[in-house]
Design an enzyme around this catalytic site. Sequence first.
Site, PDB file in Angstrom:
ATOM      1  N   TYR A 171       0.852  -1.203   0.000  1.00  0.00           N
ATOM      2  CA  TYR A 171       0.000   0.000   0.000  1.00  0.00           C
ATOM      3  C   TYR A 171       0.881   1.245   0.000  1.00  0.00           C
ATOM      4  O   TYR A 171       0.696   2.156  -0.813  1.00  0.00           O
ATOM      5  CB  TYR A 171      -0.909   0.002   1.227  1.00  0.00           C
ATOM      6  CG  TYR A 171      -1.703   1.291   1.387  1.00  0.00           C
ATOM      7  CD1 TYR A 171      -2.852   1.512   0.645  1.00  0.00           C
ATOM      8  CD2 TYR A 171      -1.284   2.280   2.273  1.00  0.00           C
ATOM      9  CE1 TYR A 171      -3.571   2.696   0.778  1.00  0.00           C
ATOM     10  CE2 TYR A 171      -1.984   3.458   2.417  1.00  0.00           C
ATOM     11  CZ  TYR A 171      -3.138   3.664   1.672  1.00  0.00           C
ATOM     12  OH  TYR A 171      -3.836   4.845   1.812  1.00  0.00           O
ATOM     13  N   LYS A 175       1.433   4.101  -3.007  1.00  0.00           N
ATOM     14  CA  LYS A 175       1.164   5.517  -2.758  1.00  0.00           C
ATOM     15  C   LYS A 175       2.411   6.360  -2.993  1.00  0.00           C
ATOM     16  O   LYS A 175       2.319   7.497  -3.472  1.00  0.00           O
ATOM     17  CB  LYS A 175       0.655   5.714  -1.328  1.00  0.00           C
ATOM     18  CG  LYS A 175      -0.749   5.160  -1.094  1.00  0.00           C
ATOM     19  CD  LYS A 175      -1.777   5.876  -1.954  1.00  0.00           C
ATOM     20  CE  LYS A 175      -3.191   5.440  -1.663  1.00  0.00           C
ATOM     21  NZ  LYS A 175      -4.201   6.164  -2.469  1.00  0.00           N
TER      22      LYS A 175
END
Length: 279
Positions: A171, A175
């Site tokens: 994740y 990002k």
Amino acid sequence: MLILFAYFNQWYVSTRLGKWNLFGAGDVAIITGGSRGLGSEIVKKLLAKKVTVIVLDVVEPDFEGSQFYRCDLSVQSQVQSTMEEIIETLNLESKHISLVVNNAGVRHNESLIDLSDDKISQIFQINTFSQISILKTVLKNHFLTAPGSRLYIVTVSSILGVFAPRNLSIYAASKAAAIQMHQALAQEVSLKLIRMLLVTPGQLTTGMFNDIAPSNGFLAPVVDHVKLANTIVNKIDTGAIGVVCEPFYTNFIPIINSVPVSIQQFCRWFSGMDDKIKG
């Protein structure tokens, strides 16, 4: 010092980049993940301004007013075909996209070794690759059909893309990739009529992180996604460029990567960030 920088940035935008009109009935916006959470609040605020809003999501919005395209952003072929359909329709109507908000995102709860290759690919596809595909398609069409028109691009990333916790490796990496893509692209299209805004919030009051207890209510409060949506739309209206960091402490997170490891570890211990996702 931050106030001084804010005034300087306001001066730069207003004097060097020129006039910027409020968004309204003549504008077309495309927003990913616009059916829920932060995305839905941005959509509602734009609809209130009479903007034509196109939502890309797997779930249909529970409110009226937007144009909905069911699109699984984890499937690249769907992203491409949906964007081609939207662009073709708008071109036939002599309309063009003037606002892109890449908001959709997914997370996980596992350590790297527990993540399947398919899930890793899915997370990167939604959080990073779909954004790239959408921007590439929109920009190509923009330069071909409406080069003299304005275009505003919002990338919703996360402060975890700057300082990553345990068990959110993919994740955070996805990002971080979105942040770097945004920053490089901002230099490639640094024209007066194309402006870009990066949003790197901490924990939001949305469903994505509702299973995680906040670290510190005073130093690291949970960000009200409705208020953040209002901030983003205000930035869009004024043609602001740069980065929106919420809450206040996230402005200083990038500095932590430059200090000795012992201080970094103290910050991690103090915040409890590495104990939030058990894996």
